[in-house]
Design a protein around this motif. Structure first.
Motif, short mmCIF file in Angstrom:
data_model
loop_
_atom_site.label_atom_id
_atom_site.label_comp_id
_atom_site.label_asym_id
_atom_site.label_seq_id
_atom_site.Cartn_x
_atom_site.Cartn_y
_atom_site.Cartn_z
N GLU A 55 0.84 -1.21 0.00
CA GLU A 55 0.00 0.00 0.00
C GLU A 55 0.87 1.24 0.00
N GLU A 56 1.96 1.21 0.80
CA GLU A 56 2.84 2.39 0.92
C GLU A 56 3.40 2.77 -0.45
N ASN A 57 3.80 1.78 -1.20
CA ASN A 57 4.38 2.06 -2.51
C ASN A 57 3.35 2.68 -3.45
N ILE A 58 2.18 2.05 -3.51
CA ILE A 58 1.15 2.53 -4.45
C ILE A 58 0.67 3.92 -4.03
N ALA A 59 0.43 4.09 -2.72
CA ALA A 59 -0.03 5.41 -2.25
C ALA A 59 1.06 6.45 -2.48
N GLY A 60 2.32 6.06 -2.33
CA GLY A 60 3.44 7.00 -2.52
C GLY A 60 3.56 7.44 -3.97
N ILE A 61 3.44 6.49 -4.88
CA ILE A 61 3.50 6.85 -6.31
C ILE A 61 2.27 7.71 -6.66
N GLY A 62 1.11 7.33 -6.10
CA GLY A 62 -0.10 8.12 -6.34
C GLY A 62 0.07 9.56 -5.88
N LYS A 63 0.69 9.72 -4.71
CA LYS A 63 0.91 11.08 -4.16
C LYS A 63 1.83 11.88 -5.10
N PHE A 64 2.85 11.21 -5.61
CA PHE A 64 3.77 11.88 -6.56
C PHE A 64 2.99 12.34 -7.80
N ILE A 65 2.12 11.48 -8.30
CA ILE A 65 1.32 11.84 -9.49
C ILE A 65 0.42 13.03 -9.18
#
Ligand code: SF4
Ligand code: SF4
Length: 348
Positions: free
Chosen positions: A242-252
């Motif tokens: 989740e951390e990875n996906i949420a982190g990439i989402g935040k970057f986007i």
């Protein structure tokens, strides 16, 4: 007489009828050589820029003609296996010529732009019927930027849709040569944590994320490529958090990237044999497909975090369904324990 184009590439293969590297039916040109070395790589034969010899055990009848033919004493036959000393193999192909059963193969060849164009134009009718086109992939195709730019330019002159599939670890200025002839950019963002990124791929992630920001600005100014798809491989015990996906989402979201699509590409285990043919083992060989439930959950995390229209975020590939062991396709139960979701997001 038209002048022959002399830019050569290190080609791995030309794969026809692909439906996974952009819209419609596509012909994908895989180039050799990569700037990353991902532990889960599904094309391990594309990592080295050099040609490589591979042995297909199922085709071998053990005659050892190849062992005798090699001028460098590179090959030996031990326990019904051909052992290749890769430190001295020059991939000259003499043993391949000698093998009566096609059990040896050289992966990679030098090829000119003219030759690839000629080959790919044979598929033009498929592209037109399916709104497809060509995709240049790898390896990392931007390592051969002059070839890719010229090839894509020739595709555009022939009215063919073009896509570039990149890991984002791009040599300086390569994108300025290539992007003017690119309709769709497929850009990998694999892992938000740079330490983990280095562990998984051999390189930290700052350059990849920063390159996307630069390219995104370039796209706004030049209007090319017209479309951006961000792709994240979902790899068990690696990027599937989740951390990875949420982190990439935040970057986007924070950078207002607004990709046309964010695709979570489900792990598959189909490349084991490729590693064995290269005389090595894949560290993911024992891993199964991911659960469909997990992919649905990560897709929800992605949707919540990235600030783009929900319909542009989806997972693709194959997954295990839970308990029911029924494919999601069709109304009738299917005797398979996976489902497959590909294709374009729903219309907005
Ligand atoms: S490719 Fe050439 S050098 Fe390599 S094993 Fe075959 S014959 Fe020997
Ligand atoms: S020549 Fe071909 S069939 Fe014979 S041992 Fe070598 S790889 Fe196997």
């Amino acid at each position: 007489m038209a002048e022959k184009n002399t830019i050569n590439a290190h080609l791995l293969e030309i794969q026809r009828m692909s439906t996974e590297d952009g819209p419609g039916i596509r012909t994908t040109i895989f180039l050799k050589g990569c700037t990353l070395h991902c532990s889960w790589c599904h094309n391990p034969e594309s990592i080295s820029p050099k040609p490589q010899l591979q042995w297909l055990q199922t085709n071998c009848m053990g005659c050892q003609l190849c062992v005798a033919a090699c001028p460098n004493n590179t090959l030996s036959y031990v326990d019904n296996q051909i052992i290749i000393d890769r430190d001295i193999c020059e991939a000259c192909g003499i043993c391949v010529e000698e093998c009566p059963t096609g059990a040896l193969e050289i992966m990679g060849q030098a090829i000119s732009v003219d030759e690839v164009v000629q080959e790919v134009l044979k598929d033009k009718a498929y592209f037109e019927k399916s709104n497809g086109g060509i995709t240049v992939s790898g390896g990392e195709p931007t390592m051969q930027a002059d070839f890719v730019a010229e090839f894509l330019k020739r595709m555009k002159e022939n009215g063919i849709h073009t896509a570039l599939d990149t890991c984002g670890m791009i040599p300086p200025f390569a994108y300025e040569k290539i992007l003017p002839y690119t309709d769709l950019l497929l850009y990998d963002l694999k892992e938000i944590d740079s330490v983990k990124h280095r562990k998984f791929t051999g390189n930290p992630n700052e350059k990849i994320f920063n390159n996307l920001l630069t390219i995104s600005e370039w796209m706004k100014i030049h209007g090319k490529p017209g479309e951006l798809w961000i792709r994240t491989p979902i790899i068990p015990d690696a990027t599937d958090t989740e951390e990875n996906i949420a982190g990439i989402g935040k970057f986007i979201a924070e950078n207002n990237l607004q990709p046309n699509r964010w695709e979570l590409c489900a792990f598959n285990n189909l490349c084991n044999d490729k590693y064995l043919r290269l005389g090595t083992r894949w560290i993911f060989e024992k891993y199964d497909l991911l659960e469909e439930e997990k992919l649905n959950h990560l897709t929800e995390v992605a949707k919540k975090s990235c600030g783009i229209n929900d319909k542009r975020v989806l997972w693709t590939g194959s997954a295990k369904t839970k308990e029911t062991k029924i494919s999601k396709r069709g109304n009738e139960p299917q005797p398979v324990n996976y489902c497959r979701i590909t294709g374009l997001p729903e219309e907005e």
